[in-house]
Motif scaffolding. Structure first.
Motif, PDB file in Angstrom:
ATOM      1  N   GLU A 168      37.309  31.870  39.675  1.00 15.40           N
ATOM      2  CA  GLU A 168      35.875  31.890  39.370  1.00 15.40           C
ATOM      3  C   GLU A 168      35.128  32.688  40.421  1.00 15.40           C
ATOM      4  OE1 GLU A 168      34.913  27.767  39.222  1.00 15.40           O
ATOM      5  OE2 GLU A 168      35.799  27.456  37.225  1.00 15.40           O
ATOM      6  N   ARG A 169      35.486  32.510  41.669  1.00 18.25           N
ATOM      7  CA  ARG A 169      34.794  33.216  42.748  1.00 18.25           C
ATOM      8  C   ARG A 169      35.100  34.706  42.724  1.00 18.25           C
ATOM      9  NH1 ARG A 169      35.273  28.493  46.167  1.00 18.25           N
ATOM     10  NH2 ARG A 169      33.472  27.238  45.600  1.00 18.25           N
ATOM     11  N   PHE A 170      36.336  35.036  42.396  1.00 18.69           N
ATOM     12  CA  PHE A 170      36.680  36.456  42.314  1.00 18.69           C
ATOM     13  C   PHE A 170      35.760  37.159  41.317  1.00 18.69           C
ATOM     14  CE2 PHE A 170      38.826  39.977  40.215  1.00 18.69           C
ATOM     15  CZ  PHE A 170      39.194  40.764  41.298  1.00 18.69           C
ATOM     16  N   TYR A 196      32.360  37.718  42.901  1.00 19.57           N
ATOM     17  CA  TYR A 196      32.384  38.845  43.827  1.00 19.57           C
ATOM     18  C   TYR A 196      32.460  40.165  43.072  1.00 19.57           C
ATOM     19  CZ  TYR A 196      32.812  36.204  48.154  1.00 19.57           C
ATOM     20  OH  TYR A 196      32.559  35.401  49.222  1.00 19.57           O
ATOM     21  N   LYS A 197      33.309  40.200  42.066  1.00 22.31           N
ATOM     22  CA  LYS A 197      33.466  41.426  41.292  1.00 22.31           C
ATOM     23  C   LYS A 197      32.136  41.851  40.685  1.00 22.31           C
ATOM     24  CE  LYS A 197      35.949  43.299  37.297  1.00 22.31           C
ATOM     25  NZ  LYS A 197      36.988  43.011  36.265  1.00 22.31           N
ATOM     26  N   LYS A 198      31.405  40.896  40.146  1.00 27.48           N
ATOM     27  CA  LYS A 198      30.108  41.199  39.530  1.00 27.48           C
ATOM     28  C   LYS A 198      29.157  41.798  40.560  1.00 27.48           C
ATOM     29  CE  LYS A 198      26.388  39.038  36.860  1.00 27.48           C
ATOM     30  NZ  LYS A 198      25.905  37.753  36.255  1.00 27.48           N
ATOM     31  N   TYR A 235      29.982  43.363  43.421  1.00 30.37           N
ATOM     32  CA  TYR A 235      30.448  44.681  43.837  1.00 30.37           C
ATOM     33  C   TYR A 235      30.167  45.737  42.775  1.00 30.37           C
ATOM     34  CZ  TYR A 235      32.908  43.571  48.201  1.00 30.37           C
ATOM     35  OH  TYR A 235      33.212  43.227  49.488  1.00 30.37           O
ATOM     36  N   VAL A 236      30.446  45.417  41.512  1.00 25.03           N
ATOM     37  CA  VAL A 236      30.205  46.386  40.443  1.00 25.03           C
ATOM     38  C   VAL A 236      28.737  46.797  40.425  1.00 25.03           C
ATOM     39  CG1 VAL A 236      30.155  46.694  37.937  1.00 25.03           C
ATOM     40  CG2 VAL A 236      32.157  45.660  39.020  1.00 25.03           C
ATOM     41  N   GLU A 237      27.846  45.825  40.657  1.00 24.59           N
ATOM     42  CA  GLU A 237      26.417  46.121  40.688  1.00 24.59           C
ATOM     43  C   GLU A 237      26.097  47.134  41.781  1.00 24.59           C
ATOM     44  OE1 GLU A 237      22.517  45.843  39.324  1.00 24.59           O
ATOM     45  OE2 GLU A 237      24.339  44.966  38.459  1.00 24.59           O
ATOM     46  N   ARG A 238      26.772  46.999  42.919  1.00 24.19           N
ATOM     47  CA  ARG A 238      26.530  47.908  44.050  1.00 24.19           C
ATOM     48  C   ARG A 238      27.270  49.238  43.910  1.00 24.19           C
ATOM     49  NH1 ARG A 238      24.850  45.543  48.927  1.00 24.19           N
ATOM     50  NH2 ARG A 238      25.090  47.635  49.773  1.00 24.19           N
ATOM     51  N   LEU A 239      28.256  49.269  43.019  1.00 19.26           N
ATOM     52  CA  LEU A 239      29.080  50.468  42.859  1.00 19.26           C
ATOM     53  C   LEU A 239      28.707  51.213  41.572  1.00 19.26           C
ATOM     54  CD1 LEU A 239      32.477  48.896  43.967  1.00 19.26           C
ATOM     55  CD2 LEU A 239      31.119  50.554  45.267  1.00 19.26           C
ATOM     56  N   ASP A 240      27.419  51.464  41.440  1.00 21.60           N
ATOM     57  CA  ASP A 240      26.883  52.220  40.293  1.00 21.60           C
ATOM     58  C   ASP A 240      27.187  51.562  38.950  1.00 21.60           C
ATOM     59  OD1 ASP A 240      25.808  54.046  42.006  1.00 21.60           O
ATOM     60  OD2 ASP A 240      27.227  55.656  41.572  1.00 21.60           O
TER      61      ASP A 240
END
Length: 357
Positions: free
Chosen positions: A141-143, A146-148, A150-155
């Protein structure tokens, strides 16, 4: 650098790492650390400035070692270099700021990390299957959380997140196993916490330990101006507030506190013990909805403060904070007392001075 690995629980870290917020001006100042490598932003190559992956670089290990080198041998297992480096890479993923500081770690800091990670592995081995399964579910769940982020910050591109993991030398499976290990070790320690004992301790405790407050403030810093200039500006703003100007609007325009600027100077439902003494005293004693007169002086400068709410947390709310304190004690005792009785051999990597430059 010496924060216990067990307290690096993903419970504590989730959704706090990518916000980009600085140190709040009401909180104790952190120790000065060296900046991450890279220098002045303007001096960076154009390609690097345009590369969204450059904001989340791979961790730089401050020493070289054989991946199969054994760092610790203990009853029932061992820690090898490649597993330890995966853990350091995981720290960099979970907490980029701490990961950036690893390149400046000295031998003492690396020793702390090795000891703490070894202790965490030993505790993990004591967890039962039910505990490990629950920790893995939590890790999954935490992964995704985090993924969400990071994706937001990675365009907003998932393929950039995949590239970032590759760049950092990690896989999803690596991260899940590391988060499971940490949370399982915490679960083992939690089994030794007696809730009845916590309740008795709460009843006897100084309740300021469990007091929260919603405080709105404007900081006029003395770091960027002379004290007398800061005091005059704070007094001028206080006079304007007394005439009825909007506190939040003035805070957004004038405050030097990046941690509360966008919220109009508001720290909501914060533990008063997170603040420096003068700020804490105001949060505990100032009448609700009255503005501090004169402004409160701290090492940061002059604060115009309005306490909007204050309450003592009941036991059910304070319980988690108390558990965290007990976990700190239990893990500290395990590392300082029990660990060396279980480890039969240490082989801590040495950081050469030149590698830290």
């Amino acid at each position: 650098m010496k924060k216990f690995v067990a307290v690096l629980s993903t419970t504590v870290l989730t959704l706090t790492l990518l916000s980009g917020c600085g140190q709040a001006a009401g909180q104790p100042k952190p120790e000065t650390t060296k900046p991450a490598a890279g220098g002045n932003e303007a001096a960076k190559p154009e390609a690097e400035k345009n590369d969204v992956l450059a904001q989340f670089p791979a961790v730089k290990i401050p020493y070289t070692n054989d991946p199969n080198a054994v760092l610790a041998e203990y009853k029932g297992g061992k820690l090898v270099e490649k597993d330890f480096e995966t853990f350091l890479r995981t720290i960099n993923f979970l907490n980029p700021q701490q990961g950036a500081s690893l390149q400046f770690a000295d031998s003492a800091a690396i020793k702390d990390y090795v000891r703490q990670y070894t202790g965490t592995k030993i505790l993990f081995d004591r967890a039962d299957d039910t505990m490990k399964a629950a920790a893995m579910k939590q890790a999954e769940e935490r992964f995704e959380s985090y993924k969400k982020q990071y994706v937001e910050r990675l365009d907003k591109k998932e393929e950039n997140f995949t590239k970032m993991l590759e760049q950092q030398g990690l896989t999803k499976d690596d991260l899940l196993k590391q988060m499971q290990l940490i949370d399982s070790s915490i679960g083992v320690l939690e089994k030794g916490i007696d809730e009845n004992a916590l309740k008795q301790a709460y009843e006897k405790a100084d309740k300021t330990q469990y007091t929260t407050a919603s405080v709105r403030h404007i900081l006029i810093s003395t770091e960027s101006r002379k004290p007398e200039e800061a005091k005059k500006l704070a007094d001028d703003l206080l006079a304007r507030l007394k005439k009825g100007e909007d506190f939040a609007k003035l805070a957004k325009e004038y405050t030097d506190d990046p941690g509360s600027k966008e919220s109009g100077g508001l720290y909501e439902n914060a533990n008063v013990n997170d603040w420096v003494p003068e700020f804490k005293k105001a949060a505990l004693t100032q009448p609700i909805n009255q503005i501090s007169d004169p402004p409160v002086k701290t090492d940061y400068g002059y604060h115009i403060i309005r306490v909007e709410k204050r309450e003592v947390q009941p036991f059910e709310k304070a319980k988690e904070q108390m558990k965290q304190q007990e976990l700190n004690k239990a893990y500290g005792n395990f590392i300082s007392v029990e660990l060396d009785k279980l480890v039969t051999k240490w082989n801590i990597p040495e950081v050469k001075p030149a590698a830290a430059k």
